[in-house]
Design a protein around this motif. Structure first.
Motif, PDB file in Angstrom:
ATOM      1  N   ALA A  22       0.832  -1.202   0.000  1.00  0.00           N
ATOM      2  CA  ALA A  22       0.000   0.000   0.000  1.00  0.00           C
ATOM      3  C   ALA A  22       0.867   1.252   0.000  1.00  0.00           C
ATOM      4  CB  ALA A  22      -0.909  -0.005   1.228  1.00  0.00           C
ATOM      5  N   ARG A  23       0.490   2.212  -0.821  1.00  0.00           N
ATOM      6  CA  ARG A  23       1.234   3.474  -0.878  1.00  0.00           C
ATOM      7  C   ARG A  23       1.084   4.230   0.430  1.00  0.00           C
ATOM      8  NH1 ARG A  23      -0.428   6.661  -6.144  1.00  0.00           N
ATOM      9  NH2 ARG A  23       0.885   8.206  -5.104  1.00  0.00           N
ATOM     10  N   ARG A  24       2.189   4.755   0.931  1.00  0.00           N
ATOM     11  CA  ARG A  24       2.195   5.395   2.251  1.00  0.00           C
ATOM     12  C   ARG A  24       1.451   6.721   2.275  1.00  0.00           C
ATOM     13  NH1 ARG A  24       6.875   2.440   2.090  1.00  0.00           N
ATOM     14  NH2 ARG A  24       7.333   1.248   3.971  1.00  0.00           N
ATOM     15  N   LYS A  25       1.389   7.401   1.145  1.00  0.00           N
ATOM     16  CA  LYS A  25       0.766   8.731   1.117  1.00  0.00           C
ATOM     17  C   LYS A  25      -0.685   8.690   0.630  1.00  0.00           C
ATOM     18  CE  LYS A  25       5.140  11.196   0.428  1.00  0.00           C
ATOM     19  NZ  LYS A  25       5.895  12.149  -0.434  1.00  0.00           N
ATOM     20  N   VAL A  26      -1.201   7.471   0.426  1.00  0.00           N
ATOM     21  CA  VAL A  26      -2.585   7.315  -0.027  1.00  0.00           C
ATOM     22  C   VAL A  26      -3.365   6.615   1.075  1.00  0.00           C
ATOM     23  CG1 VAL A  26      -4.102   6.286  -1.758  1.00  0.00           C
ATOM     24  CG2 VAL A  26      -1.874   7.205  -2.435  1.00  0.00           C
ATOM     25  N   LYS A  27      -4.447   7.231   1.523  1.00  0.00           N
ATOM     26  CA  LYS A  27      -5.229   6.648   2.621  1.00  0.00           C
ATOM     27  C   LYS A  27      -5.923   5.364   2.198  1.00  0.00           C
ATOM     28  CE  LYS A  27      -8.966   7.642   5.913  1.00  0.00           C
ATOM     29  NZ  LYS A  27      -9.677   6.384   5.658  1.00  0.00           N
ATOM     30  N   ASP A  28      -6.660   5.398   1.101  1.00  0.00           N
ATOM     31  CA  ASP A  28      -7.439   4.245   0.653  1.00  0.00           C
ATOM     32  C   ASP A  28      -6.727   3.549  -0.505  1.00  0.00           C
ATOM     33  OD1 ASP A  28      -9.658   4.600   2.443  1.00  0.00           O
ATOM     34  OD2 ASP A  28     -10.247   6.319   1.223  1.00  0.00           O
ATOM     35  N   ASN A  29      -6.295   2.314  -0.265  1.00  0.00           N
ATOM     36  CA  ASN A  29      -5.636   1.504  -1.282  1.00  0.00           C
ATOM     37  C   ASN A  29      -6.540   0.337  -1.648  1.00  0.00           C
ATOM     38  OD1 ASN A  29      -2.390   2.204  -1.509  1.00  0.00           O
ATOM     39  ND2 ASN A  29      -3.297   2.831   0.438  1.00  0.00           N
ATOM     40  N   ASP A  30      -6.941   0.267  -2.921  1.00  0.00           N
ATOM     41  CA  ASP A  30      -7.856  -0.773  -3.392  1.00  0.00           C
ATOM     42  C   ASP A  30      -7.160  -1.655  -4.424  1.00  0.00           C
ATOM     43  OD1 ASP A  30     -10.497  -0.144  -2.067  1.00  0.00           O
ATOM     44  OD2 ASP A  30     -10.072   1.794  -3.009  1.00  0.00           O
ATOM     45  N   PHE A  31      -7.217  -2.963  -4.179  1.00  0.00           N
ATOM     46  CA  PHE A  31      -6.572  -3.945  -5.041  1.00  0.00           C
ATOM     47  C   PHE A  31      -7.617  -4.947  -5.535  1.00  0.00           C
ATOM     48  CE2 PHE A  31      -3.650  -2.559  -1.766  1.00  0.00           C
ATOM     49  CZ  PHE A  31      -2.470  -2.296  -2.434  1.00  0.00           C
ATOM     50  N   SER A  32      -7.405  -5.463  -6.748  1.00  0.00           N
ATOM     51  CA  SER A  32      -8.233  -6.542  -7.292  1.00  0.00           C
ATOM     52  C   SER A  32      -7.317  -7.654  -7.792  1.00  0.00           C
ATOM     53  CB  SER A  32      -9.106  -6.046  -8.450  1.00  0.00           C
ATOM     54  OG  SER A  32     -10.024  -5.067  -8.010  1.00  0.00           O
ATOM     55  N   ALA A  33      -7.703  -8.882  -7.497  1.00  0.00           N
ATOM     56  CA  ALA A  33      -6.926 -10.040  -7.948  1.00  0.00           C
ATOM     57  C   ALA A  33      -7.874 -11.062  -8.564  1.00  0.00           C
ATOM     58  CB  ALA A  33      -6.158 -10.657  -6.783  1.00  0.00           C
ATOM     59  N   TYR A  34      -7.488 -11.585  -9.729  1.00  0.00           N
ATOM     60  CA  TYR A  34      -8.285 -12.589 -10.426  1.00  0.00           C
ATOM     61  C   TYR A  34      -7.391 -13.790 -10.708  1.00  0.00           C
ATOM     62  CZ  TYR A  34     -11.323  -8.577 -11.301  1.00  0.00           C
ATOM     63  OH  TYR A  34     -12.116  -7.465 -11.143  1.00  0.00           O
ATOM     64  N   MET A  35      -7.904 -14.974 -10.403  1.00  0.00           N
ATOM     65  CA  MET A  35      -7.161 -16.198 -10.628  1.00  0.00           C
ATOM     66  C   MET A  35      -7.986 -17.073 -11.581  1.00  0.00           C
ATOM     67  SD  MET A  35      -5.622 -18.722  -7.669  1.00  0.00           S
ATOM     68  CE  MET A  35      -4.939 -17.322  -6.800  1.00  0.00           C
ATOM     69  N   TRP A  36      -7.519 -17.185 -12.827  1.00  0.00           N
ATOM     70  CA  TRP A  36      -8.240 -17.945 -13.856  1.00  0.00           C
ATOM     71  C   TRP A  36      -7.637 -19.337 -13.969  1.00  0.00           C
ATOM     72  CZ3 TRP A  36     -12.051 -14.968 -16.359  1.00  0.00           C
ATOM     73  CH2 TRP A  36     -11.955 -13.584 -16.172  1.00  0.00           C
ATOM     74  N   PHE A  37      -8.424 -20.367 -13.638  1.00  0.00           N
ATOM     75  CA  PHE A  37      -7.980 -21.755 -13.758  1.00  0.00           C
ATOM     76  C   PHE A  37      -8.510 -22.335 -15.071  1.00  0.00           C
ATOM     77  CE2 PHE A  37      -7.983 -20.861  -9.283  1.00  0.00           C
ATOM     78  CZ  PHE A  37      -6.950 -21.602  -8.733  1.00  0.00           C
ATOM     79  N   PHE A  38      -7.617 -22.791 -15.939  1.00  0.00           N
ATOM     80  CA  PHE A  38      -7.994 -23.460 -17.188  1.00  0.00           C
ATOM     81  C   PHE A  38      -7.761 -24.957 -16.992  1.00  0.00           C
ATOM     82  CE2 PHE A  38      -7.128 -19.104 -18.269  1.00  0.00           C
ATOM     83  CZ  PHE A  38      -8.062 -18.790 -19.237  1.00  0.00           C
TER      84      PHE A  38
END
Length: 492
Positions: A22-38
């Motif tokens: 998370a960036r230290r100077k940004v209050k709200d840090n939003d992440f998205s992760a997608y795991m595609w299983f073939f």
């Protein structure tokens, strides 16, 4: 920023360790992760045979604070923040063994031990890295041993403080837990470096002095462990070594316990789901009521045609209800997740995490994910015979940087999400792990050669943070006996 490390945890589990920085100077840090299983079609993994409940049984996840990063030589030397904090906690405990002082003392023992573990691991793997020139290795080895020796001496110098008559034996044991854990880490990584140097026959003379010093340091640590009563590894003593492994595992969990975060999960979109299900039931009932009123007026009460229409309308009503439930369930699945949780540090909320899983059609797979998956096939003919099922696991993470900073004793980069996926359910319908093939030798005789029967599961990881998107692909090789390998496939 998002970093991911993937490894085989055991014969049947893959581990994905994702660091959300998370960036230290940004209050709200939003992440998205997608795991595609073939997943290959012949494994028969789909929505019916592998429901969500089974998937979540196969997924084991941990959320923890990223261990504060220090160089091994900076734990005690330099500003020496970890040792300064540790010593102050010991002195406060000795002068006033209150509940709060005891809690701080135990916390600092755990953090000092965890920081030492992280620094030693990084120093060890850097020394053995392919980017390091052999001529530099002896110098790095000397620095590693000197720094680790300073850590051991500094930590053990506090023994006289904690062994005061005001401190109970049960509280003194926290020091012993930390000391034994750090000793375990010293032996683990120092022996790893020794093995690395001894196996390098090409640079045996260059490494000779370093090997001798490593052997001396390990022998000295073994003697110390015998002196203070810690368990040492012994050849041909299975009972002793079994206890050593058990004890090492318990100590690691103890040291890391303050880094793990409380993440109580609950179902996401529960209120909206009940609302949609209520609408579905209302639509079905509306249809049945309208049909009943219409045909009642046409045929009258207690007539055979009205009775038949009433039965048919109720049959259709049930179908309308189920179709509506299915439709709304898909709408919920697109907008909501299966589970959500608050991330708690010392019972204070520092963020949220959501997760969802579903099978999707190839048409719904983003083009950039398809491009990554279908590039660099092992055989071009795969394009004409492959029929894969696509399973998507998605996660959304929010970190409140201000709260994380305020609640942490040390400056931390962010949060680690560790996921272990058990593949046992993927193996159930595989063929035997060995296939016997007849082969004619040069002398004309026929022999049987056992060959491995393997299956590939491709996993594409897609991460999003701010305006950045990162894609990585891994190929997992499976047999009915479990995981053979996991390799990253380069993306063009």
């Amino acid at each position: 920023m998002i970093e991911v490390n993937t490894r085989i945890h055991d014969k049947f589990s893959i581990e994905f360790k994702t660091s959300f920085v998370a960036r230290r100077k940004v209050k709200d840090n939003d992440f998205s992760a997608y795991m595609w299983f073939f997943i290959p079609h012949n494994l028969d993994i789909n929505r019916e045979t592998y429901p969500k409940s089974r998937f979540y049984q196969d997924i084991k996840s941990y959320v923890r604070v990223i261990t504060p990063k220090f160089l091994l030589q900076d734990i005690v030397g330099g500003s020496g923040i970890p040792f300064t904090n540790l010593k102050a906690a010991f002195q406060d405990l000795a002068s006033s063994p209150t509940r709060s002082a005891t809690k701080e003392y135990e916390y600092q023992v755990k953090m000092f031990s965890a920081i030492t573990h992280s620094a030693a691991r990084n120093g060890c793997y850097n020394l053995m890295g392919s980017h390091i020139l052999p001529e530099v290795v002896p110098t790095l080895c000397a620095q590693y041993l000197q720094a680790f020796d300073e850590v051991l001496r500094a930590f053990r110098s506090l023994r006289t403080i904690v062994y005061q008559p005001t401190i109970a034996d049960s509280i003194r044991n926290y020091f012993r837990y930390g000391d034994e854990f750090i000793s375990n880490m010293f032996k683990l990584y120092t022996t790893l470096i020794l093995d690395f140097m001894q196996k390098d026959a090409e640079h045996r003379e260059l490494f000779a002095a370093s090997i001798k010093r490593l052997q001396t340091e390990i022998s000295r640590e073994n003697a110390y462990r015998d002196k203070v009563g810690y368990v040492n590894l012994k050849e041909n003593d299975a009972k002793n070594n079994r206890y050593l492994i058990y004890r090492s595992g318990v100590l690691k969990k103890y040291v890391d316990s303050d880094l793990y975060l409380n993440v109580p999960k609950k179902k996401d979109g529960k209120l909206v789901e009940q609302l949609y299900l209520g609408i579905a039931a209302g639509l079905a009932m509306m249809f049945a009521t309208v049909v009943s009123f219409f045909f009642q007026q046409k045929f009258g009460n207690f007539t055979l045609p009205f009775f038949i229409v009433l039965v048919i309308s109720y049959m259709i009503k049930d179908r309308i209800k189920e179709l509506s439930r299915y439709y709304f369930a898909h709408r919920i699945g697109n907008k909501y997740f299966d589970n959500k949780a608050e991330i708690l540090l010392n019972e204070d909320r520092i963020g949220t995490i959501k997760e969802g899983m579903d099978f999707i059609t190839h048409k719904k797979v983003p083009e950039e994910v398809k491009r990554v998956r279908y590039s660099k096939r092992l055989m071009e003919v795969e394009n004409r015979v492959t029929d894969e099922k696509v399973m998507l696991y998605r996660m959304a993470l929010h970190i409140d940087r201000v709260k994380l900073n305020n609640l942490s004793h040390y400056e931390t980069a962010g949060i680690n999400d560790i996921i272990r996926f058990n593949v046992n359910n993927l193996l159930q319908k595989m063929d035997n792990p060995k296939v016997n093939i007849r082969h004619m030798n040069d002398d004309g005789t026929v022999v049987i050669i056992p060959c491995d029967k393997i299956y590939y599961v491709n996993i594409v990881l897609q991460f999003r943070y701010e305006s950045n998107t990162t894609l990585r692909r891994f190929r997992v090789t499976l047999t009915r006996n479990g995981i053979e390998s996991i390799n990253e496939v380069e993306i063009d």
